[in-house]
Design an enzyme around this catalytic site. Structure first.
Site, PDB file in Angstrom:
ATOM      1  N   MET A  26       2.404 -10.537  -2.724  1.00  0.00           N
ATOM      2  CA  MET A  26       3.055 -10.849  -3.988  1.00  0.00           C
ATOM      3  C   MET A  26       3.599  -9.586  -4.645  1.00  0.00           C
ATOM      4  SD  MET A  26       1.216 -14.151  -5.686  1.00  0.00           S
ATOM      5  CE  MET A  26      -0.196 -13.313  -6.402  1.00  0.00           C
ATOM      6  N   PHE A  28       3.866  -5.436  -5.866  1.00  0.00           N
ATOM      7  CA  PHE A  28       3.093  -4.416  -6.566  1.00  0.00           C
ATOM      8  C   PHE A  28       2.081  -3.822  -5.591  1.00  0.00           C
ATOM      9  CE2 PHE A  28       0.849  -2.391 -10.148  1.00  0.00           C
ATOM     10  CZ  PHE A  28       1.952  -1.913 -10.830  1.00  0.00           C
ATOM     11  N   ALA A  31      -2.498   0.716  -1.391  1.00  0.00           N
ATOM     12  CA  ALA A  31      -2.883   1.199  -0.064  1.00  0.00           C
ATOM     13  C   ALA A  31      -3.483   0.099   0.802  1.00  0.00           C
ATOM     14  CB  ALA A  31      -3.861   2.358  -0.192  1.00  0.00           C
ATOM     15  N   HIS A  33      -2.439  -3.080   0.954  1.00  0.00           N
ATOM     16  CA  HIS A  33      -1.293  -3.732   1.593  1.00  0.00           C
ATOM     17  C   HIS A  33      -0.744  -2.868   2.726  1.00  0.00           C
ATOM     18  CE1 HIS A  33      -0.907  -5.557  -2.582  1.00  0.00           C
ATOM     19  NE2 HIS A  33      -0.948  -6.630  -1.816  1.00  0.00           N
ATOM     20  N   GLN A  57       0.606 -21.288  -6.926  1.00  0.00           N
ATOM     21  CA  GLN A  57      -0.815 -20.958  -6.842  1.00  0.00           C
ATOM     22  C   GLN A  57      -1.374 -20.457  -8.163  1.00  0.00           C
ATOM     23  OE1 GLN A  57       0.049 -17.902  -3.742  1.00  0.00           O
ATOM     24  NE2 GLN A  57      -1.488 -16.660  -4.809  1.00  0.00           N
ATOM     25  N   MET A 180      -9.312  -2.560  -3.906  1.00  0.00           N
ATOM     26  CA  MET A 180      -7.936  -2.418  -4.366  1.00  0.00           C
ATOM     27  C   MET A 180      -7.320  -3.787  -4.625  1.00  0.00           C
ATOM     28  SD  MET A 180      -6.476   0.713  -2.046  1.00  0.00           S
ATOM     29  CE  MET A 180      -7.270   2.326  -2.143  1.00  0.00           C
ATOM     30  N   SER A 181      -6.615  -3.890  -5.738  1.00  0.00           N
ATOM     31  CA  SER A 181      -5.977  -5.143  -6.128  1.00  0.00           C
ATOM     32  C   SER A 181      -4.836  -4.826  -7.080  1.00  0.00           C
ATOM     33  CB  SER A 181      -6.980  -6.054  -6.842  1.00  0.00           C
ATOM     34  OG  SER A 181      -6.336  -7.167  -7.438  1.00  0.00           O
ATOM     35  N   SER A 182      -3.754  -5.568  -6.953  1.00  0.00           N
ATOM     36  CA  SER A 182      -2.642  -5.383  -7.885  1.00  0.00           C
ATOM     37  C   SER A 182      -3.083  -5.637  -9.318  1.00  0.00           C
ATOM     38  CB  SER A 182      -1.488  -6.323  -7.513  1.00  0.00           C
ATOM     39  OG  SER A 182      -1.023  -6.051  -6.203  1.00  0.00           O
TER      40      SER A 182
END
Length: 280
Positions: A26, A28, A31, A33, A57, A180-182
């Site tokens: 999705m 943004f 590391a 990704h 979603q 890690m997460s947007s």
């Protein structure tokens, strides 16, 4: 690197690649990704990345409008990572006028995140199914952080005989353990300092498991005890579930996923670790 925004353009560009890996995102990007992109490039020779904030979603009171976006930055990162194709469709391209079909995944999508976010995994499965049909990848790459999403996708791929190998890559973490997460970009400095408690809590549960504890209730108590050290957190759930079906377990005597979901201010964070009695 080719960047296309329509299905017809993508299919035309796709013809030049006999073997293609897919990394659905999705945007943004971080590391985590890029680790998926690197794995796909090594294993498939060429990689396609989709960037699409999928509206189906998101629930009516969720963060669709404020979900972080930075397409130019994402494209720079993907170019540097050696991406071959980037698919950046609009919602109207994916869901044209009159679109009514959905993929329903059954009980595996109704527990944990699915219980809190009704319809979420139908939206995930529908868009991933569409991406698989558009891209025609040999393999598709997902991060272990979204463990339920991975289980849902594996289930519909198996149930519907989709000719795609689903590859799940270990969670990438910051040095302090935060997955890690947007959505980490939503956190204030103070909240960011508190957020690593998720991994500390899961690690406490994992340590207890490796020391021989298999009672799921006791494992969850170990996790909750650490989470309770940060009073600003609201815990949505702590779970020990079968790694394949996501059915809650009384004993972690088979491969399991121990997962947590919390709210920190307006931000919702999830994380998980795997419990495997064969390698504990």
């Amino acid at each position: 690197m080719q960047v296309v925004s329509t299905i017809a353009e993508f299919r035309a560009a796709r013809r030049g690649f006999p073997d293609l890996g897919l990394v659905p995102t999705m945007g943004f990007l971080h590391a985590g990704h890029l680790s998926l992109v690197e794995r796909a490039r090594i294993e498939c020779g060429a990689v396609a990345v989709s960037i699409f904030v999928n509206p189906t979603q998101f629930g009516p009171n969720e963060d669709l409008a404020r979900y972080p976006r930075s397409l130019s930055r994402d494209l720079d990162l993907l170019r540097e990572a050696g991406t071959a194709l980037v698919f950046t469709p609009t919602p109207a391209e994916i869901y044209p006028s009159g679109f009514t079909s959905r993929v329903e995944v059954g009980p595996i999508g109704e527990v944990l995140e699915g219980a809190i976010r009704p319809g979420h995994f139908s939206g995930v499965a529908t868009v991933v199914s569409k991406l698989f049909n558009i891209v025609q990848p040999s393999r598709a790459y997902f991060g272990q952080k979204d463990a339920q999403q991975c289980a849902v996708i594996r289930r519909f791929v198996r149930d519907l005989d989709v000719p795609v190998e689903v590859v799940v890559v270990p969670t990438m973490r910051d040095p302090d353990g935060l997955a890690m997460s947007s959505r980490n970009s939503y956190l204030t400095d103070g909240q960011r300092a508190q957020a690593p408690v998720l991994y500390r809590a899961l690690s406490a549960g994992q340590d207890a498991f490796q020391a021989g504890e298999t009672d799921a209730a006791r494992l969850c108590l170990a996790v909750r005890g650490v989470l309770a050290t940060e009073p600003d957190l609201t815990v949505d759930y702590v779970s020990v579930a079968d790694a394949t079906t996501l059915e809650e377990l009384q004993r972690a005597d088979r491969p399991a996923v121990m997962s947590v979901a919390v709210r920190l201010g307006r931000t919702r964070l999830i994380d998980n670790v795997l419990l495997d009695p064969l390698i504990s």
